[in-house]
Scaffold this active site. Structure first.
Site, PDB file in Angstrom:
ATOM      1  N   PHE A   1      34.089  27.010  -9.951  1.00 25.21           N
ATOM      2  CA  PHE A   1      34.710  26.383 -10.909  1.00 25.21           C
ATOM      3  C   PHE A   1      34.787  27.439 -11.830  1.00 25.21           C
ATOM      4  O   PHE A   1      34.828  27.437 -12.926  1.00 25.21           O
ATOM      5  CB  PHE A   1      33.034  25.676 -10.808  1.00 25.21           C
ATOM      6  CG  PHE A   1      32.770  24.860 -12.039  1.00 25.21           C
ATOM      7  CD1 PHE A   1      32.927  23.276 -11.728  1.00 25.21           C
ATOM      8  CD2 PHE A   1      32.353  25.017 -13.014  1.00 25.21           C
ATOM      9  CE1 PHE A   1      32.701  22.386 -12.153  1.00 25.21           C
ATOM     10  CE2 PHE A   1      31.915  23.970 -13.998  1.00 25.21           C
ATOM     11  CZ  PHE A   1      32.409  22.656 -13.409  1.00 25.21           C
TER      12      PHE A   1
ATOM     13  N   LYS B   1       0.481  -1.313  -0.224  1.00 27.24           N
ATOM     14  CA  LYS B   1      -0.004  -0.308  -0.635  1.00 27.24           C
ATOM     15  C   LYS B   1       0.867   1.292   0.133  1.00 27.24           C
ATOM     16  O   LYS B   1       1.665   1.147   0.573  1.00 27.24           O
ATOM     17  CB  LYS B   1      -0.565  -0.109   1.538  1.00 27.24           C
ATOM     18  CG  LYS B   1      -2.055   0.801   1.001  1.00 27.24           C
ATOM     19  CD  LYS B   1      -2.885   0.199   0.567  1.00 27.24           C
ATOM     20  CE  LYS B   1      -4.235   1.013   0.192  1.00 27.24           C
ATOM     21  NZ  LYS B   1      -5.998   0.157  -0.540  1.00 27.24           N
TER      22      LYS B   1
ATOM     23  N   ARG C   1      31.126  32.401  -7.089  1.00 26.44           N
ATOM     24  CA  ARG C   1      29.904  32.178  -7.473  1.00 26.44           C
ATOM     25  C   ARG C   1      29.072  31.893  -6.082  1.00 26.44           C
ATOM     26  O   ARG C   1      29.519  31.390  -5.558  1.00 26.44           O
ATOM     27  CB  ARG C   1      30.371  31.255  -8.366  1.00 26.44           C
ATOM     28  CG  ARG C   1      30.071  30.189  -7.703  1.00 26.44           C
ATOM     29  CD  ARG C   1      30.196  28.646  -8.880  1.00 26.44           C
ATOM     30  NE  ARG C   1      29.971  27.641  -8.420  1.00 26.44           N
ATOM     31  CZ  ARG C   1      29.647  26.256  -9.163  1.00 26.44           C
ATOM     32  NH1 ARG C   1      29.664  26.053 -10.201  1.00 26.44           N
ATOM     33  NH2 ARG C   1      30.135  24.940  -8.120  1.00 26.44           N
TER      34      ARG C   1
ATOM     35  N   THR D   1      -3.705  -5.067   0.829  1.00 30.97           N
ATOM     36  CA  THR D   1      -2.992  -4.183   0.356  1.00 30.97           C
ATOM     37  C   THR D   1      -4.066  -3.145   1.562  1.00 30.97           C
ATOM     38  O   THR D   1      -3.849  -1.987   2.486  1.00 30.97           O
ATOM     39  CB  THR D   1      -3.284  -2.787  -0.450  1.00 30.97           C
ATOM     40  OG1 THR D   1      -4.122  -2.768  -1.400  1.00 30.97           O
ATOM     41  CG2 THR D   1      -2.440  -3.980  -1.341  1.00 30.97           C
TER      42      THR D   1
ATOM     43  N   HIS E   1      21.267  26.940  -9.949  1.00 29.56           N
ATOM     44  CA  HIS E   1      22.235  27.825 -11.147  1.00 29.56           C
ATOM     45  C   HIS E   1      22.004  29.282 -10.647  1.00 29.56           C
ATOM     46  O   HIS E   1      20.394  29.889 -10.477  1.00 29.56           O
ATOM     47  CB  HIS E   1      22.169  27.616 -12.209  1.00 29.56           C
ATOM     48  CG  HIS E   1      23.051  25.803 -12.358  1.00 29.56           C
ATOM     49  ND1 HIS E   1      24.260  26.243 -12.577  1.00 29.56           N
ATOM     50  CD2 HIS E   1      22.632  25.578 -13.516  1.00 29.56           C
ATOM     51  CE1 HIS E   1      24.843  24.644 -12.916  1.00 29.56           C
ATOM     52  NE2 HIS E   1      23.636  23.689 -13.768  1.00 29.56           N
TER      53      HIS E   1
ATOM     54  N   GLN F   1      30.391  18.745  -6.961  1.00 20.00           N
ATOM     55  CA  GLN F   1      31.050  17.626  -6.442  1.00 20.00           C
ATOM     56  C   GLN F   1      32.388  17.442  -5.116  1.00 20.00           C
ATOM     57  O   GLN F   1      31.894  16.518  -4.175  1.00 20.00           O
ATOM     58  CB  GLN F   1      32.089  16.614  -7.488  1.00 20.00           C
ATOM     59  CG  GLN F   1      30.883  16.466  -9.042  1.00 20.00           C
ATOM     60  CD  GLN F   1      30.916  17.722  -9.926  1.00 20.00           C
ATOM     61  OE1 GLN F   1      30.538  18.814  -9.261  1.00 20.00           O
ATOM     62  NE2 GLN F   1      30.403  17.531 -10.602  1.00 20.00           N
TER      63      GLN F   1
END
Length: 305
Positions: A157, A12, A174, A57, A250, A222
């Site tokens: 970056f 369920k 950034r 269920t 972004h 990362q």
């Protein structure tokens, strides 16, 4: 060649439960979304329409409500109670998986004091738990979803390869923003799980994720993901692994030159436009290399999170 039934489960999905403890004038509220899945000998139901081994269920839904009447506690503990009950109901049920989403509510403040029985939704963040009982073993995945975080500097970056389709400019400063979805697996055996302070552990892991995101000078999302996972494993020896999914929300500098304006920190606010899609999606697992994997714990949990 023969055609045979492969792996299967049923249950369920998304039982919405709100439990209010009114035992004192100061009420507490728990808001859950619970899904159950059973595994076992259900072949005859598929191949012959024989429902003799099918725990309905509807019964699974009603069990969730009945168990909530006794009190919920942490999502992990509630999932453990349900999964163990379902897995032990009949000989032909060999395992159960219970997934719990817990939605946060905060007390409304009135005249400087928290109200006893008025609440407001605390935001998009959701606490999660997935409990799998397989035979005499229990596996617990705790987690959170949509923990939105942002830092206005301390992120770079650059140094990425460029080809004919690369238009992104390198940057040494950034905005870094993401919505963290994470699940972590506890290493404890069944006896330890019963004594596990799940609420305290959840709060500690959440704090570790937030503090590491804030304090890591990030050269890539990362790198932030790995640092956050590493911090969790270093601080909590009872956690075997953590898997995370982190979309890169972004923020791009808005070009104001058409209005004769420079968009720089000097002389005013720096203005960005936030793009909700498309977005980079960073996913990964951080784990201990000396702890055996437990893929059964992740079965039915899509992707990384």
């Amino acid at each position: 060649m023969a055609i045979v039934l492969g792996p299967n489960q049923y249950g369920k999905a998304e039982v919405r439960v709100v439990a209010v403890d009114r035992s004192s004038p100061r009420h507490t509220l728990v808001d859950l979304n619970v899904s159950s899945s059973l595994r076992g000998d259900f072949a005859a139901a598929h191949t012959a329409g024989d429902n003799a081994h099918v725990l309905t269920t509807d019964a699974q839904k009603n069990t969730v409500f009945a168990f909530a009447r006794d009190g919920v506690g942490s999502p992990e503990a509630f999932g453990l109670r349900l999964a163990r009950h379902f897995a032990g109901s009949y000989d032909w049920i060999t395992g159960a998986r219970v997934a719990v989403e817990s939605y946060g509510w905060k007390r409304i403040t009135v005249a400087g004091a928290e109200h006893d029985h008025a609440f407001r939704k605390s935001g998009a963040e959701v606490r999660t738990a997935v409990v799998t009982v397989d035979g005499d073993r229990a596996h617990v995945l705790a987690g959170l979803a949509d923990l939105v975080v942002l830092k206005t500097t301390g992120s770079e970056f650059w140094g990425f390869p460029r080809d004919r389709y690369t238009t992104l400019a390198e940057t040494r400063d950034r905005i870094l923003a993401t919505a963290v979805t994470a699940r972590w697996r506890y290493t404890a055996d069944d006896l330890d799980l019963d004594a596990m302070p799940f609420d305290e552990m959840f709060a500690g892991v959440r704090d570790a994720l937030l503090e590491t995101f804030a304090s890591t000078h990030s050269l890539a999302l990362q790198q932030s993901l790995y640092a956050m996972g590493e911090a969790v494993l270093e601080q909590f020896p009872g956690i075997a692994e953590i898997r995370m999914s982190m979309p890169n929300r972004h923020h791009f500098l808005q070009d104001l030159s058409a209005y004769g304006l420079e968009n720089t920190p000097e002389g005013g606010a720096v203005v960005y436009h936030a793009d909700d899609r498309p977005y980079g999606l960073i996913e990964g697992a951080v784990l201990r290399d000396d702890v055996p994997p437990a893929e059964i714990a992740w079965q039915g949990t899509p992707g990384f999170c």
